[in-house]
Design a protein around this motif. Sequence first.
Motif, PDB file in Angstrom:
ATOM      1  N   LYS A 106      65.115  48.871  18.778  1.00 24.39           N
ATOM      2  CA  LYS A 106      64.498  50.201  18.765  1.00 24.39           C
ATOM      3  C   LYS A 106      65.518  51.303  19.010  1.00 24.39           C
ATOM      4  CE  LYS A 106      61.321  49.766  21.853  1.00 24.39           C
ATOM      5  NZ  LYS A 106      60.166  50.163  22.704  1.00 24.39           N
ATOM      6  N   THR A 107      66.426  51.092  19.961  1.00 21.47           N
ATOM      7  CA  THR A 107      67.394  52.134  20.309  1.00 21.47           C
ATOM      8  C   THR A 107      68.377  52.386  19.164  1.00 21.47           C
ATOM      9  OG1 THR A 107      67.216  51.449  22.625  1.00 21.47           O
ATOM     10  CG2 THR A 107      69.058  52.869  22.034  1.00 21.47           C
ATOM     11  N   LEU A 108      68.813  51.349  18.499  1.00 27.80           N
ATOM     12  CA  LEU A 108      69.706  51.540  17.357  1.00 27.80           C
ATOM     13  C   LEU A 108      69.023  52.355  16.260  1.00 27.80           C
ATOM     14  CD1 LEU A 108      71.454  48.048  17.012  1.00 27.80           C
ATOM     15  CD2 LEU A 108      72.441  50.171  17.894  1.00 27.80           C
ATOM     16  N   GLU A 109      67.780  52.052  15.972  1.00 29.64           N
ATOM     17  CA  GLU A 109      67.066  52.793  14.922  1.00 29.64           C
ATOM     18  C   GLU A 109      66.834  54.239  15.334  1.00 29.64           C
ATOM     19  OE1 GLU A 109      63.574  50.506  14.217  1.00 29.64           O
ATOM     20  OE2 GLU A 109      64.585  49.104  12.842  1.00 29.64           O
ATOM     21  N   GLU A 110      66.601  54.491  16.630  1.00 25.62           N
ATOM     22  CA  GLU A 110      66.433  55.866  17.107  1.00 25.62           C
ATOM     23  C   GLU A 110      67.723  56.678  16.946  1.00 25.62           C
ATOM     24  OE1 GLU A 110      65.194  55.370  21.093  1.00 25.62           O
ATOM     25  OE2 GLU A 110      63.137  54.754  20.586  1.00 25.62           O
ATOM     26  N   ASN A 111      68.848  55.990  16.908  1.00 27.63           N
ATOM     27  CA  ASN A 111      70.141  56.666  16.730  1.00 27.63           C
ATOM     28  C   ASN A 111      70.631  56.603  15.295  1.00 27.63           C
ATOM     29  OD1 ASN A 111      71.546  57.427  19.597  1.00 27.63           O
ATOM     30  ND2 ASN A 111      70.178  55.668  19.844  1.00 27.63           N
ATOM     31  N   GLY A 112      69.737  56.296  14.364  1.00 35.66           N
ATOM     32  CA  GLY A 112      70.085  56.305  12.952  1.00 35.66           C
ATOM     33  C   GLY A 112      70.832  55.088  12.474  1.00 35.66           C
TER      34      GLY A 112
END
Length: 284
Positions: free
Chosen positions: A249-255
């Motif tokens: 989730k965190t990687l996707e939130e950072n593009g």
Amino acid sequence: MTNSTIITQYIPPLSDPFLQIITVVLILFFTVVLGKGITIYLQRTLKDKMDKEHLNILLKTIYYGLIVLVILGVIFPVLDIDTSGLLVAGGVVGIVIGFASQSIVGNFISGIFLMVERPIKIGDQVNIDNKLGYVEDIKIISTIIRTYEGLYIRLPNETVFTTSITNYVANLVRRFEYVVGIRYEDDADKAIAIIKDLIDEQPYALVNPSPSVFVDNLGDNAVNITVRVWAPAVEWYDTKTKLLWIIKKTLEENGIEIAFPQRTVWFANGLDTRNMDGNGIHED
């Protein structure tokens, strides 16, 4: 020459009944003292390696076995009792019982070795003979495993002792590993920094041994980042499952997106396309 004759060469019989009684009493006294001394020593040595119930069974077997051996091997010759008949009868019975109870004896001996060596303890998560679960009980003859599905399996101790045992909680810490694949257009250094920060935020992710995050290989569809983290054995599974989803989730939130398999198809002579309308088919 019979066995009793051989024994009496070393322990001559006594003809005086008074001396016989005194000798037998003294022999029994010293045997009981010796047996008590052996059992006390074993109890102190094995009290931290065996549970109380199984230790008591072992100590009683040794204690009374010693007394029986002294009675047959020492007291009977002193009283001039011919033990040859008993030995022959006992030998025949022993052979019959031995053939009939080979597996029981093997399991019993293996159970004692398991209690002394203690490769597993009650409550451990183990894999024994491809049976995965928790150790519920270790008995003299068998070991009880409760599988993760809630099934109870009884394994003979001989099987447990002679097969390979994987104990998942014998060591205080365990390591888990992910392979996180990101797209080639994403910043791998940024992804590594984000993952390291997420690991630092986890309360059960150990600092020593330290975690490691690095680009492991360049795959067909992704840059593969290997993540290795150590955690306490009792918190290993929860930490592993929780951290993986947080990383995603965190990687996707950072593009930074998790890569998925892609294929590019090339046509050597171009692609012949046709459009259809109300007046028929037209070639492009």
